[in-house]
Design an enzyme around this catalytic site. Sequence first.
Site, mmCIF file in Angstrom:
data_model
loop_
_atom_site.group_PDB
_atom_site.id
_atom_site.type_symbol
_atom_site.label_atom_id
_atom_site.label_comp_id
_atom_site.label_asym_id
_atom_site.label_seq_id
_atom_site.Cartn_x
_atom_site.Cartn_y
_atom_site.Cartn_z
ATOM 1 N N GLY A 85 -1.701 -1.004 6.913
ATOM 2 C CA GLY A 85 -1.713 -2.089 7.884
ATOM 3 C C GLY A 85 -2.955 -2.942 7.717
ATOM 4 N N THR A 111 0.827 -1.204 0.000
ATOM 5 C CA THR A 111 0.000 0.000 0.000
ATOM 6 C C THR A 111 0.859 1.249 0.000
ATOM 7 O OG1 THR A 111 -1.648 -1.144 1.331
ATOM 8 C CG2 THR A 111 -1.744 1.252 1.381
HETATM 9 C C1 SD4 Z 1 -5.378 -3.510 3.323
HETATM 10 N N1 SD4 Z 1 -4.429 -1.629 4.464
HETATM 11 O O1 SD4 Z 1 -5.836 -3.860 2.245
HETATM 12 C C2 SD4 Z 1 -4.242 -2.514 3.349
HETATM 13 C C3 SD4 Z 1 -2.950 -3.274 3.382
HETATM 14 C C4 SD4 Z 1 -1.708 -2.491 3.594
HETATM 15 O O2 SD4 Z 1 0.597 -2.358 3.202
HETATM 16 O O3 SD4 Z 1 -1.694 -1.411 4.160
HETATM 17 N N2 SD4 Z 1 -0.564 -3.018 3.137
HETATM 18 O O4 SD4 Z 1 -5.789 -3.960 4.390
#
Ligand code: SD4
Length: 345
Positions: A258, A206
Amino acid sequence: MSMDRRKFLNLSGLGITSFTISGFIPTIHNQIEVAPIVAATWDAGLAANLAAWKVLGAGGKALDAVEKGVMVTEDEMNCCVGLNGNPDRDGHVTLDASIMDHEFNCGSVAFLERIKHPIAVARRVMEKTPHVMLVGEGAQQFAVAEGFTLEPDQLSDDAKRSYEGWLKKSEYKPVINIERKKALSQLDPSLMAPHKLSNGEWNHDTIGMVALDRFGNLSGSCTTSGAGFKMRGRVGDSPVIGAGLYVDNEVGAVVATGQGEDVIRVAGSSAVVEQMRQGKSPSEACKFVVERIRRIKKEKAKDIQICFIAINKKGEVGAFALHKGFNYAVHTNDGNKLIESSSLD
Ligand code: SD4
């Protein structure tokens, strides 16, 4: 002070010809402009910030900056954010993205396949439809109608290797950026190699970005391939306005990364904005919501990572994470640097 007055405060009537206060720059016309600033999640934020700064440094709008900035990461071959990311457990890459400007305009896409720049589609949803969110096939149809190319339905070499590794056990565990190296090795050591970058760093799924422009306006963006090997149809926090991203131009802008499910549970980014509204600094506000998530998750908090970055109307930036290992990049007039976030442990 009204928003319009805040945008440009003309000092000539006050008989003031020059002064400096932190974050504000007097121009030759004695109009105060805000010093622009942009912040983005993880180490990939450095490159994304450079693209955003091309817009902000040239006097452009925060909205354009946060779109252009994260598009760099969506394009990145070695990165898990866009179509090169890890697939869901059926072997398809599905993307989520959102964008929000200083006037509560927002747009998002979720469960979008075969489109290289979901953030640009999210912006079109915001600007060209009466809706906030389009998902799946409908989002893809809209993107194609808007002239976006339908990319081949195939995995990058790295993602293919990861997926083949995952298929050996086919065990569903969230693999989110809790120091990816550790998370992947716990799952299956063979999954580690594909995610190592040439500089030895580990990448993430992300990128989130928040920016303040010279007009004093805030915007934010967030784009992701989501959790690797997720259930088909799973949507995370990133496209959910108020969870993965929130902007209130009176107060601040916040983006999350996250474990998306736990960010959604507390309407995370909106909750951080509300804490800043109560007078907390950006990092105090992020910490407050991270602590709330830890209370809710109890002993399960050790298995997840949650991170927020926030910027307030004064151009102060802060962040906070549940666990160590989260960093974020901040670009100001003084340059672009990576900062290690504070965390609960
Ligand atoms: C999610 N928040 O799809 C995203 C994943 C993420 O680095 O932040 N990955 O839950």
